[in-house]
Design a protein around this motif. Structure first.
Motif, PDB file in Angstrom:
ATOM      1  N   VAL A  87      37.141 -32.046 -13.800  1.00 50.16           N
ATOM      2  CA  VAL A  87      36.233 -33.112 -14.206  1.00 50.16           C
ATOM      3  C   VAL A  87      35.119 -33.233 -13.176  1.00 50.16           C
ATOM      4  O   VAL A  87      35.375 -33.357 -11.976  1.00 50.16           O
ATOM      5  N   SER A 110      41.009 -43.937 -12.294  1.00 47.21           N
ATOM      6  CA  SER A 110      42.134 -43.482 -13.113  1.00 47.21           C
ATOM      7  C   SER A 110      41.835 -43.558 -14.605  1.00 47.21           C
ATOM      8  O   SER A 110      42.277 -42.716 -15.385  1.00 47.21           O
ATOM      9  N   LEU A 113      39.857 -40.412 -16.211  1.00 42.28           N
ATOM     10  CA  LEU A 113      40.389 -39.047 -16.147  1.00 42.28           C
ATOM     11  C   LEU A 113      41.152 -38.672 -17.408  1.00 42.28           C
ATOM     12  O   LEU A 113      41.872 -39.498 -17.979  1.00 42.28           O
ATOM     13  N   VAL A 117      46.506 -39.618 -13.002  1.00 44.06           N
ATOM     14  CA  VAL A 117      45.884 -39.583 -11.690  1.00 44.06           C
ATOM     15  C   VAL A 117      46.791 -38.907 -10.666  1.00 44.06           C
ATOM     16  O   VAL A 117      46.312 -38.277  -9.702  1.00 44.06           O
ATOM     17  N   ALA A 120      46.129 -35.173 -10.275  1.00 41.50           N
ATOM     18  CA  ALA A 120      44.761 -34.776  -9.938  1.00 41.50           C
ATOM     19  C   ALA A 120      44.500 -34.819  -8.442  1.00 41.50           C
ATOM     20  O   ALA A 120      45.013 -35.686  -7.727  1.00 41.50           O
ATOM     21  N   LEU A 122      41.397 -35.528  -6.074  1.00 45.50           N
ATOM     22  CA  LEU A 122      40.151 -36.252  -6.263  1.00 45.50           C
ATOM     23  C   LEU A 122      39.241 -36.122  -5.047  1.00 45.50           C
ATOM     24  O   LEU A 122      39.702 -36.093  -3.907  1.00 45.50           O
ATOM     25  N   ALA A 144      37.504 -34.096 -10.035  1.00 43.63           N
ATOM     26  CA  ALA A 144      38.941 -34.236 -10.263  1.00 43.63           C
ATOM     27  C   ALA A 144      39.483 -32.905 -10.764  1.00 43.63           C
ATOM     28  O   ALA A 144      39.071 -32.410 -11.811  1.00 43.63           O
TER      29      ALA A 144
END
Length: 353
Positions: A87, A110, A113, A117, A120, A122, A144
């Motif tokens: 992302v 969160s 996404l 989370v 991921a 970040l 992400a």
């Protein structure tokens, strides 16, 4: 004081490494950057697919072979990572020290996404600070990435005897390697056409403002030609670069031309729509020109077609244009000015750290 970093770009068909030496604070701050070594190695089909490492052992073997032949001076590397599940989006968050902001990301993003989370990794890359009614906001790019995908890539690199000291996204590496000189004062579009993904980055005054990953690239034209002509992938790839998207005049090759044109038209539409979306959200900052890089950018006729569709000047980016390159290294990088852009940008990470 000079520092060195080795960038490793893992693509679908090749892995590339660039060792860059930075003096001072880097080329953008009066310092210098030199390309010390550059090397690439072919990857067998099926090792990497859509940005995911599918065969850790084969990738490790390719990296070992590359390090042995290129004789890189160290084992510490900065690895590029990005795929269709990564992302990338522009975001404004409350202004605070960057360390605190990054630690707060799981609680702040969160809901944005497409993955839990907890799955991921970040990060946040700040691009500007704004203030409205006395409230300061930090604008930047949210990144992400899926933890398991990153772990597979890192594991393959470590199995090759290398030590990853950083992981960065290709989009930011492209900015470091391609945006210099006059382009640092302009709004520039960067289009990196890979096998099955295309990175589009819009950079304003040297800072990335918009990033999009399009889930198609040069490989779709190859696949189309394979089906249309009933030929192998290798033959289809050769025919693609031989004829491009220009009609050959031969009735026997017309199906290949139509297949390549159909795939390219869809890709160019995606790129153009990305630029239109950016322009709609950033009035008063039109794109001045576009740099194209990556293996797919060399499809004959692609650059001209993109320029016509977007009504913008389009030219090849040169990843080595801002670097000092010795005559010995220059002989090794001929023809790599576009495909080496991500590896060089990863190697320049220390210049902007």
């Amino acid at each position: 004081m000079a520092t060195r970093a080795i960038g490793v770009d893992i693509g679908t068909t090749q892995v590339r490494a660039a060792e860059v030496e930075i003096s001072g604070k880097g080329p953008g701050a009066g310092g210098r950057a030199s390309l010390v070594k550059y090397a690439s190695a072919q990857l067998p089909a099926g090792v990497v697919g859509e940005g995911e490492v599918l065969d850790t052992g084969a990738l490790s073997a390719a990296l070992k072979g590359l390090w042995s032949s290129a004789k890189m001076s160290g084992k510490q590397v900065v690895v590029g990572f990005g795929n269709q599940r990564t992302v990338l989006r522009e975001l404004e968050l409350p202004s605070m020290p960057l360390k605190d902001l990054r630690s707060s990301l799981p609680f702040q993003v969160s809901d944005l996404l497409p993955m839990p989370v907890d799955d991921a990794l970040l990060d946040f890359y700040p691009t500007a600070e704004t203030e409205e009614q006395g409230v300061k906001q930090l604008r930047g790019i949210l990144v992400a990435a899926n933890k398991n995908s990153v772990a597979s890539t890192v594991a393959a690199v470590e199995d090759a005897g290398l030590r990853p000291v950083g992981v960065d996204i290709p989009s930011l590496a492209l900015v470091r390697s391609l945006v210099y000189g006059e382009a640092e004062q302009q709004v520039v579009g960067i289009v990196d056409v890979g096998a099955h993904t295309t990175e589009v980055v819009v950079v304003q005054n040297g800072m990335p403002r918009f990033i999009r990953v399009i889930p198609s690239g040069g490989g779709e034209a190859t696949t189309g030609i394979m089906a249309a002509m009933n030929m192998s992938m290798a033959d289809a790839e050769n025919l693609k670069y031989q004829n491009g998207i220009n009609a050959s005049g031969s009735p026997a090759l017309e199906p290949a031309h139509e297949a390549a044109m159909q795939a390219t038209r869809a890709l160019v539409d995606g790129i153009r729509n990305t630029f239109v979306y950016y322009a709609g959200n950033n009035p008063g900052a039109p794109i001045d020109r576009v740099f194209i890089v990556g293996g797919g950018a060399h499809l004959p006729g692609f650059g001209q077609y993109l320029a016509t569709a977007c009504r913008l000047p389009v030219g090849f980016g040169d990843a080595f244009g801002r670097l000092n390159v010795s005559s010995k290294v220059a002989a090794q990088i001929n023809g790599q000015q576009t495909v080496g852009a991500v590896a060089v940008g990863l190697g320049m990470t220390e210049a902007t750290a």
